[in-house]
Enzyme design. Structure first.
Site, PDB file in Angstrom:
ATOM      1  CB  SER A 112      22.379  14.501  67.754  1.00  0.00           C
ATOM      2  OG  SER A 112      22.921  13.326  68.340  1.00  0.00           O
ATOM      3  CE1 TYR A 117      26.801   5.275  78.502  1.00  0.00           C
ATOM      4  CE2 TYR A 117      26.653   6.034  80.779  1.00  0.00           C
ATOM      5  CZ  TYR A 117      26.723   6.304  79.429  1.00  0.00           C
ATOM      6  OH  TYR A 117      26.722   7.614  78.998  1.00  0.00           O
ATOM      7  CB  SER A 136      28.729   9.308  82.572  1.00  0.00           C
ATOM      8  OG  SER A 136      27.453   9.134  83.184  1.00  0.00           O
ATOM      9  CB  THR A 183      33.962  11.419  67.946  1.00  0.00           C
ATOM     10  OG1 THR A 183      34.148  11.428  69.366  1.00  0.00           O
ATOM     11  CG2 THR A 183      35.320  11.379  67.246  1.00  0.00           C
ATOM     12  N   GLY A 184      30.858  11.961  67.605  1.00  0.00           N
ATOM     13  CA  GLY A 184      29.488  12.065  68.103  1.00  0.00           C
ATOM     14  C   GLY A 184      28.965  13.477  67.923  1.00  0.00           C
ATOM     15  N   GLY A 185      29.318  14.095  66.798  1.00  0.00           N
ATOM     16  CA  GLY A 185      29.012  15.503  66.601  1.00  0.00           C
ATOM     17  C   GLY A 185      27.709  15.797  65.895  1.00  0.00           C
ATOM     18  CB  ILE A 203      26.845  16.865  74.534  1.00  0.00           C
ATOM     19  CG1 ILE A 203      25.849  16.864  75.707  1.00  0.00           C
ATOM     20  CG2 ILE A 203      28.170  17.495  74.960  1.00  0.00           C
ATOM     21  CD1 ILE A 203      26.221  15.928  76.832  1.00  0.00           C
ATOM     22  N   GLY A 204      27.538  16.898  71.386  1.00  0.00           N
ATOM     23  CA  GLY A 204      28.514  17.087  70.331  1.00  0.00           C
ATOM     24  C   GLY A 204      28.116  18.190  69.381  1.00  0.00           C
TER      25      GLY A 204
END
Length: 250
Positions: free
Chosen positions: A16, A152, A139, A12-14, A18-19
């Site tokens: 851009s 966050y 993080s 997921t978040g693929g 790191i993904g």
């Protein structure tokens, strides 16, 4: 034979950062990859960039929407049948001190960064092959208090601890669950926060290695945790931060 031949990994978040870097590294290792993200145009661009026809599938998905996740899992099941790895990487950044956080910001961030991660994993469980591996994206802010990041950082702390708890929950079926926590890495998200050269230089000076990280460097850590090379590692958090948390630069 490549390390991930015959294996399918969901990211997921693929689209851009790191993904996307992780998708590229996995494809290079022989995997089939499903990338999910909210921006359909960005996903299309990612597929073109990856240039791995037949081995990469893009599914527009907002992980904060349960119906989107259901559709994503259906696509994975219909196309590949099983999953051998999940990188729950999707997340958003909203930085404000406590007094300035609005109800909408609270809901948006935690729905994506916490509930989205949890439900991505939960809905993937029926497809996970024996011995599968899961990685969540944490993080470095889990380890350091900064005035503008309470919400966050709290969300990232939640998913890092989720990895530990799921390692206990899923260990009996041979599923390993770990977290990777990047430091300052040059992604679109980072550049959107550190908008000036002065801000980026300020971040760089905090890093003992003397430079900002690259998405590919985090990707290699994720691939390691998804691979059989880490077969006896679970419930752990791997910091990929150039020494930011544990060391003080000269």
């Amino acid at each position: 034979m490549a390390e991930f031949d015959g294996r399918t990994v969901l990211i997921t978040g693929g689209g851009s950062g790191i993904g996307l870097a992780t998708a590229r590294a996995l494809l290079n290792a022989g995997a089939q990859v499903v990338i999910a993200g909210r921006d359909a145009d960005r996903l299309r661009g990612a597929v073109e960039t990856l240039d791995a026809a037949g081995r990469v599938v893009a599914v527009p998905t907002d992980v904060a929407r349960e119906s989107d996740l259901d559709r994503l899992i259906t696509v994975v099941r219909d196309r590949f049948g099983r999953l051998h790895g999940v990188f729950a990487n999707a997340g958003i950044a909203r930085f404000n001190p406590c007094a300035a956080v609005t109800g909408g910001e609270y809901a948006d961030l935690l729905d994506t960064n916490v509930r989205g991660v949890f439900q991505t994993i939960q809905k993937s469980l029926p497809l996970l092959a024996d011995g599968a591996a899961i990685v969540v994206n944490g993080s470095w802010l889990v380890h350091r208090g900064i005035a503008t990041t309470p919400l966050y950082a709290a969300g990232k702390a939640a998913v890092v601890n989720l990895a530990r708890s799921l390692a206990a929950d899923l260990g009996a079926r041979g599923t390993r669950v770990n977290a990777v926590s990047p430091g300052y890495v040059v992604t679109d998200m980072f550049l959107g926060i550190a908008e000036t050269e002065e801000a980026r230089e300020g971040a760089r000076r905090q890093v003992p290695l003397g430079r900002l990280g690259r998405p590919a460097e985090v990707a290699e850590a994720v691939v390691f945790l998804l691979s059989d090379r880490s077969s006896y590692i679970t419930g752990q958090e791997l910091l990929v931060d150039g020494g930011l948390i544990t060391s003080v630069p000269n």
